[in-house]
Design an enzyme around this catalytic site. Structure first.
Site, mmCIF file in Angstrom:
data_model
loop_
_atom_site.group_PDB
_atom_site.id
_atom_site.type_symbol
_atom_site.label_atom_id
_atom_site.label_comp_id
_atom_site.label_asym_id
_atom_site.label_seq_id
_atom_site.Cartn_x
_atom_site.Cartn_y
_atom_site.Cartn_z
ATOM 1 N N HIS A 60 0.838 -1.204 0.000
ATOM 2 C CA HIS A 60 0.000 0.000 0.000
ATOM 3 C C HIS A 60 0.875 1.258 0.000
ATOM 4 O O HIS A 60 0.655 2.190 -0.785
ATOM 5 C CB HIS A 60 -0.906 -0.022 1.233
ATOM 6 C CG HIS A 60 -1.705 1.225 1.442
ATOM 7 N ND1 HIS A 60 -3.037 1.334 1.100
ATOM 8 C CD2 HIS A 60 -1.367 2.430 1.982
ATOM 9 C CE1 HIS A 60 -3.472 2.538 1.401
ATOM 10 N NE2 HIS A 60 -2.486 3.225 1.946
ATOM 11 N N GLU A 61 1.869 1.269 0.869
ATOM 12 C CA GLU A 61 2.750 2.444 0.944
ATOM 13 C C GLU A 61 3.621 2.571 -0.303
ATOM 14 O O GLU A 61 3.892 3.688 -0.767
ATOM 15 C CB GLU A 61 3.628 2.358 2.204
ATOM 16 C CG GLU A 61 2.849 2.309 3.512
ATOM 17 C CD GLU A 61 1.887 3.476 3.662
ATOM 18 O OE1 GLU A 61 2.150 4.563 3.102
ATOM 19 O OE2 GLU A 61 0.854 3.316 4.332
ATOM 20 N N HIS B 45 1.728 4.357 -2.913
ATOM 21 C CA HIS B 45 1.780 5.813 -2.708
ATOM 22 C C HIS B 45 3.045 6.396 -3.331
ATOM 23 O O HIS B 45 3.015 7.457 -3.961
ATOM 24 C CB HIS B 45 1.748 6.140 -1.217
ATOM 25 C CG HIS B 45 0.379 6.138 -0.610
ATOM 26 N ND1 HIS B 45 -0.689 6.805 -1.182
ATOM 27 C CD2 HIS B 45 -0.092 5.563 0.529
ATOM 28 C CE1 HIS B 45 -1.765 6.636 -0.417
ATOM 29 N NE2 HIS B 45 -1.435 5.881 0.612
ATOM 30 N N GLU C 45 -6.038 7.233 -1.091
ATOM 31 C CA GLU C 45 -6.058 6.005 -0.301
ATOM 32 C C GLU C 45 -6.739 4.871 -1.063
ATOM 33 O O GLU C 45 -6.285 3.727 -1.023
ATOM 34 C CB GLU C 45 -6.768 6.245 1.036
ATOM 35 C CG GLU C 45 -5.965 7.059 2.045
ATOM 36 C CD GLU C 45 -4.626 6.442 2.355
ATOM 37 O OE1 GLU C 45 -4.546 5.217 2.580
ATOM 38 O OE2 GLU C 45 -3.632 7.195 2.365
#
Length: 301
Positions: free
Chosen positions: A134-135, A138, A210
């Site tokens: 997930h990070e 980003h 997100e």
């Protein structure tokens, strides 16, 4: 969906920059104020582009973690970075029992992933993979830069409002809004409407990114349900064990322990966990359906 999210993000950033330019115009009262607003927005954006990672990491006392201290974590980060197609970010550990994680950096070549000690101790390998993925999404999507610029621009509007306040207190005859004295509509915009609007826009940007990062994590790991389980745990424990640091950086984290319900959703830096989980479960169901139909298609061929 990804294209729409990207368009929405750039539109919101443009609107946020427009508010800065308008504030400059209202503060000065003529066209010269437009240039001041543009210059202020540009300087703010450059500063956030270059220094955002240092500010975020220092705000939560994150420490760089060399390979000899955490070989398993470093191997995990390298493997997932390779799947994401980006250089391996620098690994940091935040000395906090609150389970959370964030990414920062101006581009994929100058990025960092920070994991709290709490999340390292809490999650099993597949769920920790999902959080790191997930990070990494980003970082790949340059959301770290987008969030830094949005936060700085929102803060700049508040700063301009404070300038006006000081001017009204100490220089009551200063020219504001092109007229002598203080135009009450200008004061209302710079002190209340502008900062509130900027804050709402910044939070909308955060919520949009997100969703995209959740989808990226599902793609990198091929396991959307692992992120579902991780989010459920992080949401539950994050509210019980809050992390200490500058709340201005809360949009960076994978979950926000200060989430609210009802009308307060407008002021949330993250989408509701239930919405994120529902989307991830839909991705898992779609992937399962595609896997079941693929053999039939190939056999008919």
């Amino acid at each position: 969906m990804a294209g729409m999210n990207l368009f929405k993000t750039f539109a919101l950033l443009a609107l946020l920059s427009g508010l800065i330019v308008l504030a400059g115009y209202l503060l000065v009262g003529n066209e010269q104020g437009l240039y001041y607003g543009l210059g202020f927005a540009a300087l703010s954006s450059f500063g956030s582009w270059y220094y955002s990672d240092r500010a975020a990491l220092s705000a939560f006392q994150a420490k760089p973690t060399p390979r000899e201290e955490a070989p398993d974590l470093c191997d995990r980060l390298e493997r997932l970075s390779d799947r994401a197609g980006i250089p391996t970010p620098t690994l940091y550990v935040v000395p906090s029992e609150s389970p959370n994680a964030f990414a920062t950096g101006r581009d994929p070549n100058h990025a960092a992933i920070a994991l709290t000690q709490g999340i390292i101790d809490l999650l099993p390998p597949d769920e920790l993979d999902a959080v790191i993925a997930h990070e990494l999404t980003h970082v790949r999507n340059r959301d770290t830069l987008t969030q830094a610029v949005a936060g700085t621009l929102a803060g700049s509007l508040t700063f301009l409002g404070r300038i006006l306040t000081l001017g009204a207190l100490y220089f009551p005859m200063a020219r504001v809004g092109g007229r002598r004295g203080n135009n009450p509509l200008v004061i209302l915009f710079l002190l209340v409407v502008g900062p509130v609007a900027a804050g709402l826009i910044r939070m909308a940007i955060s919520r949009t990114r997100e969703y995209a990062a959740d989808a990226g994590a599902a793609d990198i790991t091929g396991n959307p349900l692992a992120l579902v389980r991780a989010l459920e745990k992080l949401e539950d424990l994050g509210q019980k064990v809050p992390i200490h640091g500058n709340p201005a950086f809360s949009p960076l984290f994978i979950v926000n322990p200060l989430s609210k319900e009802g009308m307060m959703r407008l002021f949330m830096t993250h989408p509701p966990i239930d919405d994120r989980i529902q989307r991830l479960k839909q991705m898992a169901e779609q992937a399962k359906a595609e896997a079941q139909t693929t053999p039939a298609v190939s056999s008919n061929g």
